[in-house]
Design a protein around this motif. Sequence first.
Motif, PDB file in Angstrom:
ATOM      1  N   GLU A   8     -27.045 -45.177 -83.608  1.00 59.10           N
ATOM      2  CA  GLU A   8     -27.464 -45.683 -84.965  1.00 59.10           C
ATOM      3  C   GLU A   8     -28.611 -44.878 -85.634  1.00 59.10           C
ATOM      4  O   GLU A   8     -29.594 -44.372 -84.832  1.00 59.10           O
ATOM      5  N   GLN A  16     -24.023 -46.591 -88.468  1.00 62.05           N
ATOM      6  CA  GLN A  16     -23.454 -46.224 -86.943  1.00 62.05           C
ATOM      7  C   GLN A  16     -22.556 -45.127 -87.202  1.00 62.05           C
ATOM      8  O   GLN A  16     -21.617 -45.002 -87.912  1.00 62.05           O
ATOM      9  N   LEU A  18     -26.558 -46.693 -79.850  1.00 58.87           N
ATOM     10  CA  LEU A  18     -25.893 -48.003 -80.278  1.00 58.87           C
ATOM     11  C   LEU A  18     -25.960 -49.001 -78.962  1.00 58.87           C
ATOM     12  O   LEU A  18     -25.445 -48.589 -77.890  1.00 58.87           O
TER      13      LEU A  18
END
Length: 341
Positions: free
Chosen positions: A269, A290, A337
């Motif tokens: 991210e 992302q 992430l």
Amino acid sequence: MFGLIGHLTSLTHAQRVADKLGYPEYADSDLEFWCMAPPQVVDEITVTSITGQKIHGQYVESCFLPEMLAGGRVKAACRKILNAMALAQRRGLSITALGGFSSIIFENFRLDSLRRVRNIDLEVQRFTTGNTHTAYIICQQLQLAAQRYVMDLAAATVAVVGASGDIGSAICQWLAAHTQLGKLLLVARDRQRLEELQANLKQGEICSVEDALPRADFIVWVASMNQGMVLNPQVLRDPCVIIDGGYPKNIASSLQRQGVYVIDGGMVEHSLDIEWNIMQFLNVANPARQLFACFAESMLLEFEGLHTNFSWGRNLITLEKLDLIGQLSRKHGFRPLMPEA
Ligand code: NDP
């Protein structure tokens, strides 16, 4: 300028995306057409680092589809990757990531020996597999998951499926050097490659997927499978964390069982919005931020002016390189992430 060479996960996915991007002839066509279709630059990208630096890039759709490998269309698959690389080079892109199966095809079918594509001699230093950053991010996701779900790695069994691969072997190396694991299970099909890995690591137990699944507290899935496996969640431990780093995903089914946590492996991210469109077609929750860690690797190399094939060849990723790419990732504002808490 940096580049990203990508592909979609299936013919249906590709037709849907082509329709949305305004390529009706691609949207209405079958695999035969996609086997013949030339690569296309379909997106212009601007990324801003948290340092304030701005870079620009392009996304090249190779038109490769996993069905080409499943259906034995190896020549078509190889042509897709070479043509996409030639297009990236013609566009003057200084460093381009070979996303998903692009680098696997390059390695498996030894495309290094076919570097002349029409009038272009491919300069491999312009390309990176992105696998160092992917391996680094998956290691971070594993550690963050252990904290999040309060699981002690020192007492845990970690299975790496695809352990002998480029990403898998780098993950095993990093885990052996930086963590105390209860047990490391090494999973893949070719036993000889696993034995070589085990000898290098001086640890790890070679295991089949079937034997590993019921024993593992953490499953890191980084196998080069052109379609995902259907998994029965009842065979898994409770709790069990699965980090699925495959593209296409290694696990086909959605696993809805209490105590089974699935993490989108090898995804990062960014701290700031990225100006691009392509990620909205790739099934992520926040497409402006992302992305695949391999794509982020070419961005990192561009930010740093490191126009070189940082990740290249098979099983050559070192601890030093993992460390360096990790530093650059943090410096420019990327983080692993993780699912919402
Ligand atoms: P490699 O080809 O280097 O390694 C693949 C590994 O998977 C090998 O250990 C292979 O061993 C094993 N494998 C293949 N099929 C099976 C199977 N059916 N069962 C068990 N093991 C299997 O691939 P990479 O390391 O480059 O890539 C791994 C995965 O990561 C791919 O899905 C790729 O698309 C994805 N990827 C994700 C990225 C991201 O940014 N998130 C970036 C780059 C890649 P054997 O053949 O002996 O079974």
